[in-house]
Design a protein around this motif. Structure first.
Motif, PDB file in Angstrom:
ATOM      1  N   ASP A   1      11.479  10.672   3.446  1.00 18.46           N
ATOM      2  CA  ASP A   1      11.540  11.492   2.317  1.00 18.46           C
ATOM      3  C   ASP A   1      10.385  11.649   1.366  1.00 18.46           C
ATOM      4  N   ASP A   2       9.263  10.944   1.884  1.00 18.71           N
ATOM      5  CA  ASP A   2       8.058  10.951   1.148  1.00 18.71           C
ATOM      6  C   ASP A   2       7.320  12.214   1.338  1.00 18.71           C
ATOM      7  N   ALA A   3       6.697  12.838   0.028  1.00 22.18           N
ATOM      8  CA  ALA A   3       6.153  13.816  -0.062  1.00 22.18           C
ATOM      9  C   ALA A   3       5.065  14.041   0.886  1.00 22.18           C
ATOM     10  N   GLU A   4       4.157  13.064   0.930  1.00 23.68           N
ATOM     11  CA  GLU A   4       2.948  13.168   1.643  1.00 23.68           C
ATOM     12  C   GLU A   4       3.057  12.778   2.991  1.00 23.68           C
ATOM     13  N   LEU A   5       3.867  11.593   3.158  1.00 31.48           N
ATOM     14  CA  LEU A   5       3.866  10.942   4.591  1.00 31.48           C
ATOM     15  C   LEU A   5       5.101  11.594   5.493  1.00 31.48           C
ATOM     16  N   GLY A   6       5.920  12.363   4.922  1.00 33.00           N
ATOM     17  CA  GLY A   6       7.271  12.401   5.392  1.00 33.00           C
ATOM     18  C   GLY A   6       7.123  13.004   6.806  1.00 33.00           C
ATOM     19  N   LEU A   7       6.209  14.192   6.967  1.00 30.33           N
ATOM     20  CA  LEU A   7       6.123  14.661   8.292  1.00 30.33           C
ATOM     21  C   LEU A   7       5.483  13.942   9.286  1.00 30.33           C
ATOM     22  N   MET A   8       4.428  12.951   8.886  1.00 32.48           N
ATOM     23  CA  MET A   8       3.719  11.921   9.874  1.00 32.48           C
ATOM     24  C   MET A   8       4.782  10.872  10.028  1.00 32.48           C
TER      25      MET A   8
ATOM     26  N   GLU B   1       0.890  -1.262  -0.198  1.00 30.33           N
ATOM     27  CA  GLU B   1       0.031  -0.071  -0.128  1.00 30.33           C
ATOM     28  C   GLU B   1       0.953   1.178   0.026  1.00 30.33           C
ATOM     29  N   LEU B   2       1.841   1.251   0.847  1.00 27.33           N
ATOM     30  CA  LEU B   2       2.805   2.397   0.881  1.00 27.33           C
ATOM     31  C   LEU B   2       3.474   2.640  -0.206  1.00 27.33           C
ATOM     32  N   ASP B   3       4.000   1.503  -1.162  1.00 30.30           N
ATOM     33  CA  ASP B   3       4.730   1.785  -2.424  1.00 30.30           C
ATOM     34  C   ASP B   3       3.820   2.275  -3.478  1.00 30.30           C
ATOM     35  N   SER B   4       2.547   2.153  -3.597  1.00 31.47           N
ATOM     36  CA  SER B   4       1.749   2.710  -4.698  1.00 31.47           C
ATOM     37  C   SER B   4       1.195   4.306  -4.078  1.00 31.47           C
TER      38      SER B   4
ATOM     39  N   SER C   1      -0.789   5.915  -5.145  1.00 29.62           N
ATOM     40  CA  SER C   1      -2.188   6.520  -5.320  1.00 29.62           C
ATOM     41  C   SER C   1      -2.951   5.921  -4.518  1.00 29.62           C
ATOM     42  N   SER C   2      -2.551   4.720  -3.787  1.00 32.83           N
ATOM     43  CA  SER C   2      -3.441   4.024  -2.840  1.00 32.83           C
ATOM     44  C   SER C   2      -4.188   4.848  -1.999  1.00 32.83           C
ATOM     45  N   PRO C   3      -5.628   4.854  -1.746  1.00 36.83           N
ATOM     46  CA  PRO C   3      -6.450   5.532  -0.757  1.00 36.83           C
ATOM     47  C   PRO C   3      -5.986   5.240   0.529  1.00 36.83           C
ATOM     48  N   VAL C   4      -5.378   4.053   0.700  1.00 34.59           N
ATOM     49  CA  VAL C   4      -5.436   3.838   2.269  1.00 34.59           C
ATOM     50  C   VAL C   4      -3.777   3.885   2.730  1.00 34.59           C
ATOM     51  N   ARG C   5      -3.169   4.700   2.161  1.00 31.56           N
ATOM     52  CA  ARG C   5      -1.710   4.868   2.665  1.00 31.56           C
ATOM     53  C   ARG C   5      -1.525   5.274   4.121  1.00 31.56           C
ATOM     54  N   LEU C   6      -2.445   6.230   4.473  1.00 34.42           N
ATOM     55  CA  LEU C   6      -2.524   6.461   5.857  1.00 34.42           C
ATOM     56  C   LEU C   6      -2.838   5.427   6.637  1.00 34.42           C
ATOM     57  N   GLN C   7      -3.804   4.549   6.485  1.00 35.58           N
ATOM     58  CA  GLN C   7      -4.078   3.489   7.251  1.00 35.58           C
ATOM     59  C   GLN C   7      -3.015   2.597   7.428  1.00 35.58           C
ATOM     60  N   ALA C   8      -2.318   2.328   6.235  1.00 36.41           N
ATOM     61  CA  ALA C   8      -1.323   1.253   6.216  1.00 36.41           C
ATOM     62  C   ALA C   8       0.079   1.916   6.945  1.00 36.41           C
ATOM     63  N   PHE C   9       0.127   3.010   6.872  1.00 36.72           N
ATOM     64  CA  PHE C   9       1.149   3.782   7.676  1.00 36.72           C
ATOM     65  C   PHE C   9       0.920   3.678   9.153  1.00 36.72           C
ATOM     66  N   THR C  10      -0.148   4.045   9.399  1.00 35.69           N
ATOM     67  CA  THR C  10      -0.496   3.779  11.117  1.00 35.69           C
ATOM     68  C   THR C  10      -0.522   2.438  11.618  1.00 35.69           C
ATOM     69  N   LEU C  11      -0.977   1.405  10.921  1.00 36.25           N
ATOM     70  CA  LEU C  11      -0.783   0.085  11.122  1.00 36.25           C
ATOM     71  C   LEU C  11       0.983  -0.259  11.503  1.00 36.25           C
TER      72      LEU C  11
END
Lengths: 1038, 159
Positions: free
Chosen positions: A836-843, A793-796, A798-808
């Motif tokens: 380094d991730d644009a979207e999840l870097g801060l998280m 999930e994290l590698d794609s 465009s996945s809509p559940v990246r945040l969920q996968a990240f939390t888990l």
């Protein structure tokens, strides 16, 4: 044999004339191996021992002594006799021969074959022929060691020497100046006293020769290799001085004299010595010094600015009084205890009549110190003091006076607590019970809040006096407490009342069950009065809410006994169910408070069968049932919400369940867990009360993010957070049923659900179960499966559940990190790469804070998680290099994430580790200070501040950079940053003065500006920082 | 330090300390400007140590909040202090400590006036005059033994 003798002679020759010290060891080895005998050695030495040159003789004796040093154990009694008489004789020789002779004698004292009588003769010639204090340091130490060795093995022989032994020792140590030797000398003196050697007429001499070192003032030289501390010397000397009552007549005047000293440490030492000596004394030893001692003690407690001295003085007074109380009286001797207490009372009692003057407190403390010493003392003192205190309280009208008097009374009651007698004598306060209760109840009825607060603590202390309060008193007390609970608006008062109720309920549960609980129940369920006026209504509502709040916390506080819990929990549960049905209106906050109260009860109740049954059999099923009803109701109709479907309420319910599961009755907890699992997996509602539920229960069926969301669709899924409470805090030996099925359901839910609380809770629950799962293939399979899914999930992007996968992922990483699981590194490495991730870097950067901090619901020690010690340090040392590397390689705009991650990690490390790791990271941290992100600035400052209090050298080298960066930050636009920067600057003022003095003018100038900051909090920090910097390098400052 | 006879007033009346200032929501709000008020000035001086006793000026009632006046807009501060006894020889020293504390803790724009509560000290006028004279205050602080005592009064107490 002849060849051997020649070797020996040549070895001896090399040692004596050739001055080759190492030959001694060769010979010693040879003797030990049996190649030569000691006799042969002496024969070979013959010539050197009889030489006319004293230096040659000394050398010869030295060789013999060195050999004996090594092989004293193998000597026969006959050899020893000969050697001793030789050595004794040599003591009369030239002074250069004496040192090796002493070494030889010391070796012989360790000998087990020492013939009887030789110890005495050895010591006689030693004391007669040698003046110890004109010897060198090492030889003096040699003499002391001889004495110590002989005292160990030949105690009875030495005692036969009588007082001569003591005299000899006194002469030997008289004038000793080296701390190393003093420790030995004190050890000998202590043994002389404690093992009952006859001091004869030399008692005073022994005292003089040791007491001249009192009080010890010794500062070890810097980098002292011997590591002798002042405290060691003090303890050793104290053991000597306080060892025997025979010293009393000398020691006590000395202590009185030293107490008058201006040196604080001398006073302290005197007081502590006094405390320890009186434990050995009897009243007749003390009698003639009592007045002097009292005058000194009083002066110290009345006048000292130091709390240490004050408390040492009070301890000494207690010890003194209890010594006097111990003594057996006979008909003709006067009662020293009452004479002494008369003195104390005469000087202190009248100060109690001036409750607004300074000396009221020191006097109280002194009287209490005496009062707490023994039962008899407390009877005498309370009889003298209490009537006047009670009378004054009743006569004074000013509240501040009354409060002081009440506080004084309270401390008297408390001081007596410790000396309560075991036999059924009359209690100390029995005679004053009525008037004391009267005072307390009248103070509780006053309007002055501080008076009320003190009254509650007096009440608590009275209740703790066993058997003092009558049932009627307790009932009256409960009435007063109830009244205050229902009407008193002041937070401090209600807090004190709740606390008092808690401690009273522990001692008198029945009164609380019959009186307080029913009353509170009526008040909680009373509807607020209807009012026409809107404003008035608001304030009424507010006070009604505050009253409910107080009642709920009182219910929690009194529930420590299982019998009380049995009555109080139904009331709170009724609050929950009425809130759900809406039969009585409760706000969400009130429902949350009710849950907090239940949690507090679960935390404090005694772990018994009864209380376990109450929580596992009643409270938990009832809560689950109510929550489920609320969830189903919320799903059906979108309009009306039960407060029990609110996130806040659910999150407040979790700790109730998890606390009961973790600390009450593991057997019952296991049942609760298995019922909960079947509820969540199979919708088995049979154990819930009023279980008329519809069939559409599917608690772990996540509403997929792809499906269209409609409001209320998550009311069922969010109930998974209650599952956390049921299964995640069980003791590790309790099995969770259907675990594999449960894990896969949870994983599904956490990866697909679109609702924040639901997927986070599922992830936490999953992680907590993984953390406790036993090591093995099945665990590894689960982890790898999850890992694959999450990474996918994290590698794609465009996945809509990246945040969920990240939390888990973060939660599972934490679960594995805590238990040192080898697979945890794959998880954490993934987390590093996400920086380094644009979207999840801060998280991801924030994720490190989650990894390093203790979470309060799952994965902590309270919930029996597998937490290895020092996992933070381990994580840090394994990964700090990665972080620095990543920082250097990262593009400019991503560097902030690395700094944030770093400060999140460093912040949570224990201070000792921070200090040692800091040098490597310092440049990075300084970089972080100049980073533009305020969050990074703030967390870096907060991690620097504790380090600055005890600065490592690496930091001092970077002072210039540090100061300039901090001075920039005090102009920051965020007030938190300004405050944190000012705190750091204040901490800087504690650095070694010579390092920071060059910055003084600059810092003072820069600090002038925040003095006029628009925020008061900033100004107050600036004032403190500037004050400290002004004191720096100024006379009287630092 | 040890001899009681040196104290002029060995058993003074002790007053209760006021609690810490309660934090209000507006103080935590970044955008609100908190004016300097009487309580803030009082908080600056209440913890000053007495030169003789291990007590603060507040506990001895030498300073009181009602005797502190500040006008933030006009940048003026006026503090009245009350010596414990009318012949207290420490009055000037206490006044000087208050003055120095305010000089160190207030922005430059403020004009500070420290004087004895009228009618509470024998040589009230002389002391007031000394404290009002900038040059004499400056000269006093040049004196290192005087500065030492002042600094001790202003140090945070360590036990």
């Amino acid at each position: 044999m002849a060849a051997d003798t020649t070797t020996l002679v040549s070895l001896v020759e090399e040692f004596v004339s050739g001055l080759q010290d190492n030959k001694a060891r060769d010979i010693a080895t040879a003797v030990k191996d049996g190649k030569f005998t000691v006799l042969q050695l002496v024969e070979a030495l013959g010539h050197s021992l009889t030489s006319s040159q004293p230096h040659t003789r000394a050398r010869g004796v030295q060789l013999l002594s060195d050999v004996l040093q090594e092989c004293y154990a193998n000597l026969t009694e006959k050899e020893v006799t000969v050697l001793i008489s030789f050595y004794e004789n040599r003591l009369k020789d030239h002074y250069v021969v004496t040192p090796p002779v002493l070494h030889g004698l010391r070796a012989l004292t360790k000998c087990t074959a020492l013939p009887s009588g030789s110890a005495v003769s050895m010591l006689r010639s030693l004391f007669q022929d040698v003046h110890v204090q004109s010897l060198m340091l090492a030889e003096r130490s040699c003499v002391y060691n001889m004495l110590i060795n002989l005292m160990e093995t030949r105690e009875s022989e030495l005692k036969g020497l009588g007082a001569d032994f003591v005299f000899g020792f006194v002469q030997s140590m008289d004038g000793e100046r080296d701390p190393r030797n003093l420790l030995l000398a004190f050890q000998i003196a202590k043994s002389i006293i404690h093992r009952g050697y006859d001091l004869g007429k030399f008692t005073e001499e022994l005292f003089e020769v040791t007491s001249c070192y009192f009080p010890i003032d010794f500062t070890p030289p810097p980098s002292d290799p011997h590591g002798i501390t002042k405290d060691e010397l003090i303890q050793a000397l104290r053991a000597v001085l306080t060892g025997t009552p025979k010293f009393a007549e000398f020691l006590l005047p000395l202590l009185i004299e030293k107490l008058d000293s201006d040196v604080q440490s001398a006073k302290l030492d005197s007081l502590q010595t006094l405390t320890s000596c009186v434990s050995q004394y009897e009243h007749k030893d003390l009698a003639e010094f009592l007045e002097g001692l009292w005058v000194s003690l009083r002066r110290e407690v009345f006048q000292t600015p130091s709390e240490k001295i004050e408390s040492a003085g009070l301890t000494a007074l207690t010890a003194l009084t209890s010594c006097l109380s111990r003594s057996v009286l006979n008909s003709e001797s006067e009662d020293t205890l009452s004479t002494f207490l008369d003195l104390v009372l005469k000087d202190c009692k009248h100060h109690l009549c001036e409750p607004d003057l300074k000396l009221v407190w020191p006097s109280t403390k002194l009287l209490q110190a005496a009062c707490g010493a023994s039962n008899r003392a407390s009877h005498i003192i309370t009889a003298a003091v209490m009537p006047s205190l009670i009378e004054q309280y009743n006569n004074r009208t000013q509240c501040s006076h009354r409060r002081t008097l009440l506080e004084v009374i309270q401390r008297f009651i408390q001081s007596v607590k410790s000396s309560q007698p075991s036999e059924s004598e009359e209690t100390v306060f029995g005679a004053f019970r009525q008037s004391l209760c009267g005072i307390v109840f009248s103070a509780l009825s006053e309007t002055n809040s501080s008076l009320q607060i003190v009254a509650t603590s007096v009440l608590t202390s009275l209740a703790q006096q066993a058997g003092l309060l009558l049932d009627s008193d307790v009932e009256l007390a409960v009435d007063h407490l109830t009244r205050l609970l229902l009407t008193e608006e002041d937070d401090r008062v209600s807090l004190a009342v709740v606390e008092c109720a808690g401690s009273l309920a522990e001692l008198h549960p029945t009164v609380f069950i019959t009186k307080l609980i029913p009353r509170l129940k009526t008040e909680i369920f009373a509807e607020p009065m209807e009012q026409d006026n809107n404003n008035r209504e608001a304030s009424e509502l507010h006070s009604h809410h505050a009253m409910r709040q107080r009642c709920l916390s009182a219910l929690a506080a009194i529930s420590t006994q299982p019998s009380v819990v049995h009555e109080s929990t139904p009331v709170i549960l009724e609050v929950l169910s009425s809130a759900h049905t809406g039969s009585v209106i409760f706000t969400v906050e009130e429902v949350v408070l009710a849950c907090h109260s239940l949690q507090r009860i679960a935390e404090h109740v005694e772990d018994t069968e009864e209380s376990g049954q109450c929580f596992h059999g009643v409270v938990i099923p009832r809560m689950l049932s109510l929550a489920l009803q609320a969830a189903l109701q919320g799903e059906g109709s979108t309009g009306c919400h039960s407060p029990l479907a609110e996130e806040k309420v659910l999150t407040a319910m979790v700790p109730v369940i998890s606390t009961s599961c973790s600390r009450l009755q593991p057997m019952l907890a296991a049942q609760t867990a298995s019922k909960a699992v079947s509820l969540f997996l199979d919708a088995d509602v049979s154990f819930l009360p009023n279980n008329s539920f519809p069939a559409n229960i599917h608690l772990l069926k996540a509403h997929n993010v792809f499906q269209k969301q409609h409001e209320g669709s998550w009311t069922q899924s969010q109930m998974v957070c209650l599952l956390i409470g049921c299964v995640c805090s069980l003791p590790r030996n309790v099995e969770v049923p259907q675990i594999d099925h449960l894990l896969s359901q949870l994983e599904d839910m956490s990866c697909t659900c679109g609702h924040l609380l639901s997927y986070t809770s599922a992830a936490k629950c999953f992680a907590a179960l993984v953390n406790k799962r036993s090591q093995g293939d099945s665990l590894d399979t689960v982890i790898q499966r999850t890992m694959k899914r999450v990474c996918g999930e994290l590698d794609s992007t465009s996945s809509p559940v990246r945040l969920q996968a990240f939390t888990l992922m973060v939660w599972v990483a934490k679960a594995l990190l805590l238990r040192y699981h080898p697979l945890s590194t794959t998880m954490t490495d993934k987390l590093f790469s996400l920086l380094d991730d644009a979207e999840l870097g801060l998280m991801a950067a924030e994720g490190f804070s989650l990894l390093m901090s203790d979470s309060d619901d799952v994965l902590n020690r309270a919930s029996h998680a597998d937490v290895r010690i020092m996992y933070r340090q381990r994580f840090f040392s394994e990964n700090s290099a990665k972080l620095v590397e990543g920082f250097n390689a990262a593009p400019q705009e991503k560097k902030a994430n690395y700094l944030k991650a770093l400060s999140n990690i460093v912040n949570k490390l224990p201070k000792e580790v921070q200090v040692t790791e800091l040098p490597a990271l310092l440049s990075l941290l300084l970089e972080a200070l100049s980073c533009s992100d305020q969050g990074v600035q703030l967390s870096t400052l907060s991690c620097l501040e504790p380090v600055l209090i005890d600065p490592p050298p690496a930091l001092i080298q970077q002072l210039e950079a540090l100061v300039s960066r901090l001075l920039v930050l005090i102009g920051s636009s965020a007030m938190n940053v300004r405050i944190a920067a000012l705190r750091c600057i204040r901490a800087l003022s504690g650095f070694p003065a010579h390092e920071i003095l060059p910055f003084r003018a600059r810092v003072l100038r820069a600090l002038a500006q925040p003095l006029d900051d628009k925020k008061r909090l900033v100004r107050s920090e600036a004032v403190q920082a500037r004050g400290e910097w002004f004191l720096l390098g100024s006379p009287g400052g630092r | 330090m040890s001899a009681g006879s040196r104290l002029e007033n060995a058993n003074p009346v002790i007053f209760q300390r006021s609690g810490e200032r309660l934090l209000t929501a507006s103080e935590e709000d970044e955008d609100v400007h908190d004016p300097i008020d009487d309580r803030e000035i009082f908080d600056l001086i209440r913890s000053i140590n007495d030169p003789e006793h291990p007590l603060s000026l507040e506990e001895l009632n030498v300073v009181e909040q009602v005797r502190v006046k500040v006008n933030d807009a006009e940048s003026t501060v006026s503090v009245e202090f009350t010596p414990t006894i009318p012949h207290c020889s420490m009055a000037t020293l206490i006044g000087l400590s208050i003055k120095v504390k305010l000089l160190r803790a207030l922005p430059d724009r403020f004009k500070t006036d420290v004087h004895i509560t009228p009618g509470t000290h024998a040589s009230e006028e002389a002391v007031n005059k000394q404290l009002a004279d900038k040059e004499r205050v400056a000269a006093a602080l040049e004196n290192s033994s005087l500065l030492e005592v002042v600094n001790q009064c202003l140090s945070t107490r360590k036990i």
